[in-house]
Design a protein around this motif. Sequence first.
Motif, PDB file in Angstrom:
ATOM      1  N   SER A 161      40.682  40.937  42.780  1.00 27.49           N
ATOM      2  CA  SER A 161      41.998  41.245  43.327  1.00 27.49           C
ATOM      3  C   SER A 161      43.071  41.104  42.267  1.00 27.49           C
ATOM      4  O   SER A 161      44.221  41.400  42.485  1.00 27.49           O
ATOM      5  CB  SER A 161      42.306  40.286  44.476  1.00 27.49           C
ATOM      6  OG  SER A 161      42.321  38.954  43.994  1.00 27.49           O
ATOM      7  N   ASN A 162      42.648  40.604  41.106  1.00 30.76           N
ATOM      8  CA  ASN A 162      43.600  40.425  40.026  1.00 30.76           C
ATOM      9  C   ASN A 162      44.736  39.513  40.438  1.00 30.76           C
ATOM     10  O   ASN A 162      45.878  39.691  40.029  1.00 30.76           O
ATOM     11  CB  ASN A 162      44.154  41.778  39.606  1.00 30.76           C
ATOM     12  CG  ASN A 162      43.875  42.013  38.157  1.00 30.76           C
ATOM     13  OD1 ASN A 162      44.650  41.615  37.323  1.00 30.76           O
ATOM     14  ND2 ASN A 162      42.710  42.568  37.869  1.00 30.76           N
ATOM     15  N   THR A 163      44.377  38.618  41.270  1.00 33.69           N
ATOM     16  CA  THR A 163      45.385  37.704  41.797  1.00 33.69           C
ATOM     17  C   THR A 163      44.826  36.285  41.793  1.00 33.69           C
ATOM     18  O   THR A 163      43.672  36.079  42.118  1.00 33.69           O
ATOM     19  CB  THR A 163      45.721  38.081  43.255  1.00 33.69           C
ATOM     20  OG1 THR A 163      46.196  39.416  43.282  1.00 33.69           O
ATOM     21  CG2 THR A 163      46.767  37.151  43.817  1.00 33.69           C
TER      22      THR A 163
ATOM     23  N   SER B  32      40.622  46.665  45.196  1.00 35.34           N
ATOM     24  CA  SER B  32      40.032  45.324  45.176  1.00 35.34           C
ATOM     25  C   SER B  32      38.761  45.268  46.006  1.00 35.34           C
ATOM     26  O   SER B  32      37.825  44.539  45.696  1.00 35.34           O
ATOM     27  CB  SER B  32      41.025  44.296  45.729  1.00 35.34           C
ATOM     28  OG  SER B  32      42.162  44.234  44.921  1.00 35.34           O
TER      29      SER B  32
ATOM     30  N   ARG C 130      40.742  36.937  49.187  1.00 33.08           N
ATOM     31  CA  ARG C 130      39.883  37.248  48.053  1.00 33.08           C
ATOM     32  C   ARG C 130      40.582  37.116  46.700  1.00 33.08           C
ATOM     33  O   ARG C 130      40.466  38.010  45.849  1.00 33.08           O
ATOM     34  CB  ARG C 130      39.313  38.661  48.193  1.00 33.08           C
ATOM     35  CG  ARG C 130      38.427  38.862  49.410  1.00 33.08           C
ATOM     36  CD  ARG C 130      37.270  37.892  49.399  1.00 33.08           C
ATOM     37  NE  ARG C 130      36.230  38.227  50.353  1.00 33.08           N
ATOM     38  CZ  ARG C 130      36.137  37.693  51.575  1.00 33.08           C
ATOM     39  NH1 ARG C 130      37.040  36.829  51.988  1.00 33.08           N
ATOM     40  NH2 ARG C 130      35.125  38.011  52.355  1.00 33.08           N
TER      41      ARG C 130
ATOM     42  N   GLU D 262      46.040  48.997  45.936  1.00 37.10           N
ATOM     43  CA  GLU D 262      45.320  47.880  45.324  1.00 37.10           C
ATOM     44  C   GLU D 262      44.307  47.237  46.259  1.00 37.10           C
ATOM     45  O   GLU D 262      43.320  46.655  45.820  1.00 37.10           O
ATOM     46  CB  GLU D 262      46.306  46.810  44.840  1.00 37.10           C
ATOM     47  CG  GLU D 262      47.189  47.243  43.687  1.00 37.10           C
ATOM     48  CD  GLU D 262      46.377  47.539  42.431  1.00 37.10           C
ATOM     49  OE1 GLU D 262      45.236  47.048  42.328  1.00 37.10           O
ATOM     50  OE2 GLU D 262      46.897  48.271  41.565  1.00 37.10           O
ATOM     51  N   LEU D 263      44.571  47.317  47.526  1.00 39.17           N
ATOM     52  CA  LEU D 263      43.640  46.713  48.482  1.00 39.17           C
ATOM     53  C   LEU D 263      42.304  47.414  48.409  1.00 39.17           C
ATOM     54  O   LEU D 263      41.255  46.787  48.258  1.00 39.17           O
ATOM     55  CB  LEU D 263      44.202  46.815  49.895  1.00 39.17           C
ATOM     56  CG  LEU D 263      45.470  46.010  50.178  1.00 39.17           C
ATOM     57  CD1 LEU D 263      45.865  46.186  51.630  1.00 39.17           C
ATOM     58  CD2 LEU D 263      45.224  44.543  49.869  1.00 39.17           C
TER      59      LEU D 263
END
Lengths: 371, 371
Positions: free
Chosen positions: A68-70, A62, A124, A58-59
């Motif tokens: 980052s979907n966070t 992103s 991010r 995922e890093l």
Amino acid sequence: MSTDASRRRDVTVADVAKAAQVSKAQAARALGNYGAVSEDVRERVLAAAEELNYRPNELARSMNTGKSNTIGVVVGDIENPHFGLATRGITDTAKKSGFNVILVNTDEDWAAEVDAVRVLLDKRVDGLIVAPASSVETRHLQDVHHSGRPLVLLDRTARSLNVDTVAVDMESISHESTRYLIEAGHSRIAFISTLRTDDSYATGLSLGSSQISDRRDGIMRAFREAGLKEPDDLVRFNADGPETIKKITRELLQLPDPATAIIASDGLIGLSVMEAIQDLGLTIPDDVSFLMYDDFAWTRLTRPPLTVIAQPVYEMGVAAAEALIRQIQGRKAPAAKPEFAATLVKRGSVGGPSGGKGSHHGRRKENLPAT
Amino acid sequence: MSTDASRRRDVTVADVAKAAQVSKAQAARALGNYGAVSEDVRERVLAAAEELNYRPNELARSMNTGKSNTIGVVVGDIENPHFGLATRGITDTAKKSGFNVILVNTDEDWAAEVDAVRVLLDKRVDGLIVAPASSVETRHLQDVHHSGRPLVLLDRTARSLNVDTVAVDMESISHESTRYLIEAGHSRIAFISTLRTDDSYATGLSLGSSQISDRRDGIMRAFREAGLKEPDDLVRFNADGPETIKKITRELLQLPDPATAIIASDGLIGLSVMEAIQDLGLTIPDDVSFLMYDDFAWTRLTRPPLTVIAQPVYEMGVAAAEALIRQIQGRKAPAAKPEFAATLVKRGSVGGPSGGKGSHHGRRKENLPAT
DNA sequence: GTGAAAGCGCTAACAT
DNA sequence: ATGTTAGCGCTTTCAC
């Protein structure tokens, strides 16, 4: 039982691509499902991925997408059920839209908050939900906003900051509650808050937290409207540990002209205030009336059950998350921003005043627990 | 006011390097402070970074280093103060060592937990702290462990999993508490837990949660040792909403041979049990004795104050974080793994079975005018 | 000490 | 539809 379990290096798209006999790009497209991929290739790639137990990084993902979907959440005290519930509303909502939540606790410390925001930004996150410790020191939040990162304020507003804010109208509920106390005969009403401030209280003092200053304003307005003298001497801040709170409570209750009612600015404070009252051998509501913010479940278990100010905390968490996600997805603001109202839940902890002075027991107690 | 506030693209090392008139590599070294950098260069770079308001991209950084400086925490219910406190212990400790914490709530749902673990792994957290929903279904955790990622279990153990675990000895405290109840004269002791299980209770049933099965084992051992008949019919699971809990409580209390004491497996359950007892018009401890896990602050506020089983939750959170960080940093396990013990805090909610005649636990202000 | 260049694992043009 | 080639922003050889 697939192949060997542990592997030194993680499996990457390249590995999958090789196994599926396609180019890295095609494998990536199939895996990330974007672009055009033939059924045949997709199946081969997915099978290979499965077989190799591939997990996307995922890093890396992103890094190129910029997303980052966070979402980052900054709260003052996760241990406080108030925030616990709000956080739950946030995470539940975030999950529904496929967002993860990073939670950072600040201990209501401004420096920690600044730090938390920085860390989250460095990671991010796609957006931030912050319950700001101060409504005045908002430089760090200004920066976030100016940098264009989605930001939503929760619980506390910041006047100098024009961002989506999810909070209840504190002035109004505070006013309503105070009027309720005044009508019950009280004119010596104390207010205890954790708000950290160096200055001792003074009317009109600009408080760091809008939430608290709104509450104070509501209290004072009720007094003015009733033509009563405002109990400036009964407003206390910096109530940070249980001991401090108990000490403050004792002082308030042992003044020459003592408080006959106490409003606790949150459930944690309320807990200690009640302990202090019990330690003093006083009874609620006969000797002191008590009102507190936060409708925790245990408030129905005490004798008498507590009269509280309930806030739709979970829903606010949901709303905050929704607003943030809307920002992140670039959609426009909703037609009308949801208004959240706190409600006064009258149970049994408010009665008439009885302190040193004329204790007119004329007024009846609130509905006591049925026996 | 430095230069223009908002910038389209983030400032990168390259920008800083250019501004400082050095190579990208040197700038990176100075910024990340590693490698060899001359004083002169370091200063120029730092100054430039400051000027440009440079913020490192942690994602990119993590990507090459393989470390994210983040630990993932998976808990069942963040709203439960028990986890709130534990989480606080974790974050406080993590922060001290420079780690950030990503919190994921699973609602005690196994599928959600599997998912949470996957997501966290995908985000390349450096390690995981999990309070597993099940002690039996631990494949996903096995995988984590086998893949070599640091993992620490909190609160619940998983026998099949040989990883660092921070939990109290539940069997022992449960045994102690039950003996205490038995000595007070009880032989009909009920136990209510949220544990989700399809099977109805049966002695020796393998329960999904070691925490719960340990408690049951402790209870039953106390009964056997006392030569009493084990109250298998009073063990209830699947107590998931307030309504369910109240219903269960009512049933337990209205049996032909009813329970004379109830043990609630956590504070949230305890809340509803108490409400049900009040609704029934029953009094604690005269009509029913009550004991619950979790020493929440409000348990001192009820009448009578509650006898509870206190767990060093915060400390356990700290220990879990420390253990995890130790693993992450590759240090060896500590000489002795810390043992955490729960303690029985005797207050006023336990009396004799037939009307408080064995109520030797009262304190001075306990039997105040509840009515 | 310093710089050029090669990745980290992925996505995103740009061809074909 | 598929492959090639660049990057994303940073760390890390590896020369000098």
